[in-house]
Enzyme design. Structure first.
Site, PDB file in Angstrom:
ATOM      1  N   CYS A  82      55.153  27.472  84.674  1.00 43.63           N
ATOM      2  CA  CYS A  82      53.939  26.654  84.771  1.00 43.63           C
ATOM      3  C   CYS A  82      53.723  25.972  83.428  1.00 43.63           C
ATOM      4  O   CYS A  82      54.226  26.426  82.404  1.00 43.63           O
ATOM      5  CB  CYS A  82      52.726  27.515  85.099  1.00 43.63           C
ATOM      6  SG  CYS A  82      52.841  28.339  86.694  1.00 43.63           S
ATOM      7  N   HIS A 118      41.716  19.969  84.251  1.00 46.40           N
ATOM      8  CA  HIS A 118      42.826  19.314  83.568  1.00 46.40           C
ATOM      9  C   HIS A 118      44.078  19.338  84.439  1.00 46.40           C
ATOM     10  O   HIS A 118      44.145  20.038  85.445  1.00 46.40           O
ATOM     11  CB  HIS A 118      43.096  19.954  82.199  1.00 46.40           C
ATOM     12  CG  HIS A 118      43.437  21.405  82.259  1.00 46.40           C
ATOM     13  ND1 HIS A 118      42.478  22.396  82.315  1.00 46.40           N
ATOM     14  CD2 HIS A 118      44.629  22.040  82.285  1.00 46.40           C
ATOM     15  CE1 HIS A 118      43.076  23.576  82.356  1.00 46.40           C
ATOM     16  NE2 HIS A 118      44.382  23.390  82.343  1.00 46.40           N
ATOM     17  N   GLU A 171      41.099  29.171  84.543  1.00 45.31           N
ATOM     18  CA  GLU A 171      42.038  28.085  84.825  1.00 45.31           C
ATOM     19  C   GLU A 171      41.329  27.160  85.800  1.00 45.31           C
ATOM     20  O   GLU A 171      40.737  27.618  86.776  1.00 45.31           O
ATOM     21  CB  GLU A 171      43.335  28.608  85.444  1.00 45.31           C
ATOM     22  CG  GLU A 171      44.274  29.270  84.469  1.00 45.31           C
ATOM     23  CD  GLU A 171      44.960  28.313  83.505  1.00 45.31           C
ATOM     24  OE1 GLU A 171      44.596  27.115  83.448  1.00 45.31           O
ATOM     25  OE2 GLU A 171      45.865  28.769  82.791  1.00 45.31           O
ATOM     26  N   GLU A 176      42.476  23.605  87.351  1.00 50.01           N
ATOM     27  CA  GLU A 176      43.585  22.668  87.277  1.00 50.01           C
ATOM     28  C   GLU A 176      43.835  21.888  88.563  1.00 50.01           C
ATOM     29  O   GLU A 176      43.730  22.432  89.660  1.00 50.01           O
ATOM     30  CB  GLU A 176      44.879  23.423  86.934  1.00 50.01           C
ATOM     31  CG  GLU A 176      44.815  24.118  85.593  1.00 50.01           C
ATOM     32  CD  GLU A 176      46.063  24.899  85.256  1.00 50.01           C
ATOM     33  OE1 GLU A 176      46.312  25.066  84.050  1.00 50.01           O
ATOM     34  OE2 GLU A 176      46.793  25.350  86.170  1.00 50.01           O
TER      35      GLU A 176
END
Length: 182
Positions: A67, A32, A114, A116
């Site tokens: 973030c 994502h 995570e 990303e």
């Protein structure tokens, strides 16, 4: 703050849909869009923050300033500004891209992943911080060179994305420009 979503991406970085942010971060987190930002004050110091213990991923970990995740229809720069207001209570200069193609995957000690595409930005503020305790449990204004030495010596003490960003030669060069007083 309203419920946030993440913008899901395919392997080529093309948006494929959205998912609620909290539900998106699991042991099988889909790729994502996110962003990461490094914030400097008028003295050229970097704001390093410690993530609140209530955070799902990397609670209590020292990291770069802010973030987050852009929302549908929001630019990365708009998202940086929004999250700086929400997490830190500050207004910032227009965010500048310092590492536009940063992408990473990391697993925290609790198994949360995570995954990303995470463009990295830097900005300045002259505002006094008004910390949101739901996001940040501690913070320090630090000399960038000292932070980089700390990352080199003890990378385990910082978030993996901060370490990866800080060890990129071009990103370090661009971050160093923000330590120069304007």
């Amino acid at each position: 703050m309203q419920t946030e979503h993440v913008i899901l991406l395919n392997a080529q970085g093309v948006p494929t849909g959205t998912l609620e942010k909290y539900a998106a971060h699991t042991a099988d987190t889909l790729l994502h869009l996110a962003f990461s930002s490094w914030l400097f004050n008028a003295k050229g110091q970097l704001l390093v923050t410690r993530r609140a213990l209530s955070k799902k991923a990397w609670p209590g970990m020292w990291t770069n300033s802010v973030c987050g995740h852009p929302q549908l229809g929001e630019s990365n720069e708009e998202a940086v500004i929004r999250r700086c207001r929400y997490e830190l209570g500050v207004e910032i200069t227009p965010p500048e891209s310092i590492y536009p193609d940063f992408r990473y995957r990391a697993t925290d000690p609790n198994g949360i992943v995570e995954n990303e595409v995470c463009p990295v930005f830097a900005a300045r503020t002259t505002s006094a911080l008004q910390i949101n305790d739901d996001e940040v449990m501690d913070y320090q204004w630090c000399d960038l060179a000292a932070v980089l030495r700390g990352i080199d010596a003890t990378p385990w003490a910082f978030s993996p994305w901060m370490v990866m960003q800080a060890t990129n030669r071009e990103a370090r060069k661009r971050l160093s420009a923000f330590t120069q007083l304007k």
